[in-house]
Motif scaffolding. Structure first.
Motif, mmCIF file in Angstrom:
data_model
loop_
_atom_site.group_PDB
_atom_site.id
_atom_site.type_symbol
_atom_site.label_atom_id
_atom_site.label_comp_id
_atom_site.label_asym_id
_atom_site.label_seq_id
_atom_site.Cartn_x
_atom_site.Cartn_y
_atom_site.Cartn_z
ATOM 1 N N GLY A 84 0.826 -1.202 0.000
ATOM 2 C CA GLY A 84 0.000 0.000 0.000
ATOM 3 C C GLY A 84 0.860 1.251 0.000
ATOM 4 O O GLY A 84 1.846 1.316 0.723
ATOM 5 N N PHE A 85 0.475 2.220 -0.808
ATOM 6 C CA PHE A 85 1.202 3.488 -0.778
ATOM 7 C C PHE A 85 0.490 4.396 0.210
ATOM 8 O O PHE A 85 -0.718 4.628 0.081
ATOM 9 N N TRP A 137 9.963 3.152 -4.273
ATOM 10 C CA TRP A 137 10.725 2.906 -3.053
ATOM 11 C C TRP A 137 9.947 2.005 -2.099
ATOM 12 O O TRP A 137 10.518 1.318 -1.256
ATOM 13 N N GLY A 138 8.615 1.961 -2.277
ATOM 14 C CA GLY A 138 7.775 1.162 -1.390
ATOM 15 C C GLY A 138 7.991 -0.336 -1.493
ATOM 16 O O GLY A 138 7.567 -1.081 -0.614
ATOM 17 N N VAL A 139 8.662 -0.811 -2.564
ATOM 18 C CA VAL A 139 8.854 -2.266 -2.717
ATOM 19 C C VAL A 139 10.183 -2.734 -2.141
ATOM 20 O O VAL A 139 10.548 -3.895 -2.283
ATOM 21 N N ARG A 140 10.915 -1.841 -1.476
ATOM 22 C CA ARG A 140 12.260 -2.201 -1.002
ATOM 23 C C ARG A 140 12.226 -3.356 -0.004
ATOM 24 O O ARG A 140 13.204 -4.097 0.125
ATOM 25 N N LEU A 254 0.312 -8.541 6.657
ATOM 26 C CA LEU A 254 -0.445 -8.275 7.877
ATOM 27 C C LEU A 254 -1.763 -7.584 7.541
ATOM 28 O O LEU A 254 -1.792 -6.596 6.818
ATOM 29 N N LEU A 255 -2.863 -8.108 8.088
ATOM 30 C CA LEU A 255 -4.178 -7.498 7.930
ATOM 31 C C LEU A 255 -4.361 -6.499 9.064
ATOM 32 O O LEU A 255 -4.527 -6.882 10.229
ATOM 33 N N THR A 256 -4.309 -5.229 8.728
ATOM 34 C CA THR A 256 -4.356 -4.193 9.765
ATOM 35 C C THR A 256 -4.720 -2.845 9.150
ATOM 36 O O THR A 256 -4.541 -2.632 7.938
ATOM 37 N N THR A 257 -5.197 -1.950 9.980
ATOM 38 C CA THR A 257 -5.491 -0.586 9.518
ATOM 39 C C THR A 257 -4.245 0.300 9.591
ATOM 40 O O THR A 257 -4.263 1.427 9.123
ATOM 41 N N VAL A 258 -3.179 -0.236 10.176
ATOM 42 C CA VAL A 258 -1.929 0.522 10.297
ATOM 43 C C VAL A 258 -1.155 0.432 8.976
ATOM 44 O O VAL A 258 -0.931 -0.662 8.452
ATOM 45 N N GLU A 259 -0.748 1.559 8.437
ATOM 46 C CA GLU A 259 -0.004 1.576 7.184
ATOM 47 C C GLU A 259 1.407 1.043 7.398
ATOM 48 O O GLU A 259 2.022 1.252 8.434
ATOM 49 N N GLY A 260 1.908 0.364 6.403
ATOM 50 C CA GLY A 260 3.260 -0.168 6.475
ATOM 51 C C GLY A 260 3.531 -1.036 5.267
ATOM 52 O O GLY A 260 2.599 -1.502 4.589
ATOM 53 N N PRO A 261 4.812 -1.277 4.954
ATOM 54 C CA PRO A 261 5.169 -2.109 3.800
ATOM 55 C C PRO A 261 4.548 -3.500 3.886
ATOM 56 O O PRO A 261 4.758 -4.215 4.858
ATOM 57 N N GLY A 262 3.766 -3.866 2.890
ATOM 58 C CA GLY A 262 3.166 -5.188 2.862
ATOM 59 C C GLY A 262 1.875 -5.326 3.641
ATOM 60 O O GLY A 262 1.192 -6.344 3.540
ATOM 61 N N ASN A 263 1.531 -4.306 4.437
ATOM 62 C CA ASN A 263 0.287 -4.372 5.201
ATOM 63 C C ASN A 263 -0.917 -4.165 4.279
ATOM 64 O O ASN A 263 -0.836 -3.425 3.302
ATOM 65 N N ILE A 264 -2.027 -4.816 4.621
ATOM 66 C CA ILE A 264 -3.254 -4.698 3.829
ATOM 67 C C ILE A 264 -4.398 -4.306 4.743
ATOM 68 O O ILE A 264 -4.621 -4.938 5.779
ATOM 69 N N GLY A 265 -5.119 -3.277 4.357
ATOM 70 C CA GLY A 265 -6.259 -2.837 5.148
ATOM 71 C C GLY A 265 -7.410 -3.819 5.029
ATOM 72 O O GLY A 265 -7.557 -4.507 4.017
ATOM 73 N N PRO A 266 -8.256 -3.907 6.055
ATOM 74 C CA PRO A 266 -9.355 -4.887 6.050
ATOM 75 C C PRO A 266 -10.388 -4.673 4.948
ATOM 76 O O PRO A 266 -11.119 -5.596 4.600
ATOM 77 N N THR A 267 -10.451 -3.464 4.381
ATOM 78 C CA THR A 267 -11.401 -3.208 3.291
ATOM 79 C C THR A 267 -10.748 -3.328 1.908
ATOM 80 O O THR A 267 -11.426 -3.182 0.898
ATOM 81 N N GLN A 268 -9.457 -3.621 1.875
ATOM 82 C CA GLN A 268 -8.737 -3.707 0.597
ATOM 83 C C GLN A 268 -8.692 -5.159 0.098
ATOM 84 O O GLN A 268 -7.637 -5.715 -0.178
ATOM 85 N N LEU A 269 -9.852 -5.730 -0.035
ATOM 86 C CA LEU A 269 -9.941 -7.131 -0.438
ATOM 87 C C LEU A 269 -9.383 -7.361 -1.839
ATOM 88 O O LEU A 269 -8.868 -8.437 -2.149
ATOM 89 N N HIS A 270 -9.485 -6.348 -2.695
ATOM 90 C CA HIS A 270 -8.989 -6.491 -4.065
ATOM 91 C C HIS A 270 -7.480 -6.726 -4.105
ATOM 92 O O HIS A 270 -6.962 -7.395 -4.999
#
Length: 354
Positions: A84-85, A137-140, A254-270
């Motif tokens: 996620g950016f 840079w987000g894919v580092r 990680l399924l979480t609302t906290v932003e971070g490299p590789g993290n996915i928000g709970p509503t970002q099912l796509h």
């Protein structure tokens, strides 16, 4: 041969070669990022052709198209890797980029007595070029060396393009500028290919198949899931979970609302669907049964209605069937009512409950 012409022909050859190589990679991996990046190189090569032929309109046109493909490819890679950016970064870009472009154009008009739109197009393209490098840079985290290198080179190349309108008319600097541009082109091509050939980009390497790996969809309890973790500790599993304490070989988001490299928000099912599709497709090509784990279905239900989650799981089930993979849903049946569980089993054609 004129050094300027030699540099242009060299850059043209590099871009066409890179475009064709990435296009061949797209036919193998079917990643949208590869297709867009191949079109980026091919469009950029047409910009050089336009300049050589004196087709003035073609230079800014193909520059703009090329940068659009570059940025689109970067965003596609972030989606494919479920990176996620950060929203605040996008907001900052939205607020500053238009202003930066306007200031850049005004500054150019003030410094250069006879502004030439063709020169200026390189500079404006450079701004967005550099922006694409910064976003990359987000894919580092997933590509520590190749991703960082590619991000840095694209950013530097964008900065170099920004000096083009000011220094291109300077005769003594022109050969230096084109040499630098040709060098950055070469490094850029190498960096792109390095990313594409990396083990991470190919997702899956051949691995010994544990006994617990079976094709289909399986629901397991949290207690029983521990045995799956042990059995799959050396297998390249793709997991979406509420925690990270899984085997090192696993790719965990990680399924979480906290932003971070590789993290996915709970509503970002796509994003879960896109990453799963890419992983399963490559596993299928490598003749490996791809294993996808979702641990945190109850968490997703907190942010999405049951129908949305069911459609999401049905889409995953389609990919599991298409590529012959395995989907492990870790859930406590007490978290769902009997009607929901019945619907879940029917729609997903669950192979086992335990």
């Amino acid at each position: 041969m004129n050094p300027l012409l030699a540099g242009q022909l060299f850059s043209f050859s590099l871009k066409v070669t890179a475009g064709l190589v990435l296009l061949a990679g797209w036919r193998r991996y079917r990643r949208n990022s590869l297709l867009l990046w191949s079109l980026f190189f091919l469009s950029s090569s047409l910009s050089i052709v336009s300049e050589l032929l004196g087709f003035n309109l073609g230079v800014p046109l193909f520059q703009a198209i090329g940068v659009s493909f570059l940025a689109g490819g970067v965003v596609s890679l972030l989606d494919e890797e479920a990176v996620g950016f950060p929203i605040h970064s996008l907001r900052l870009a939205a607020l500053t980029l238009p202003f930066l472009v306007s200031v850049y154009i005004v500054l150019y008009a003030k410094v250069v007595a006879d502004p030439k739109p063709i020169y200026l197009s390189y500079g404006v393209a450079g701004i967005f070029y550099a922006f694409a490098g910064v976003v990359l840079w987000g894919v580092r985290r997933f590509y520590p060396r190749s991703g960082t290198l590619l991000s840095a080179i694209i950013t530097l190349h964008g900065i170099h393009k920004m000096d083009y309108p000011f220094l291109r008319p300077v005769e003594w600097f022109a050969p230096i500028g084109f040499t630098l541009g040709a060098t950055l082109n070469a490094l850029e091509v190498i960096a792109f290919i390095h990313v594409v050939l990396s083990e991470r980009f190919r997702n899956v390497v051949e691995a010994e198949k544990p006994e617990v790996v079976k094709k289909g969809i399986f629901i397991v309890s949290p207690d029983r899931f521990r045995t799956y973790v042990e059995a799959l500790s050396d297998f390249p599993v793709l997991a979406f979970a509420r925690r990270r304490d899984f085997p090192e070989r696993w790719e965990v988001h990680l399924l979480t609302t906290v932003e971070g490299p590789g993290n996915i928000g709970p509503t970002q099912l796509h994003r879960i669907i896109e990453r799963t599709r890419s992983y399963l497709a490559e596993a299928h090509r490598e003749n490996v049964t791809g294993v996808v784990v979702i641990e945190g279905l109850e968490y997703l239900m907190m942010y999405n209605d049951f129908r949305s989650v069911l459609k999401f799981l049905a889409t995953l089930a389609d990919y599991i069937a298409l590529y012959g993979g395995m989907l492990v849903l870790v859930l406590d049946e007490k978290s769902f009512d009997e009607r929901q569980l019945k619907t879940l089993r029917q729609v997903l054609n669950v192979g086992e409950v335990g």
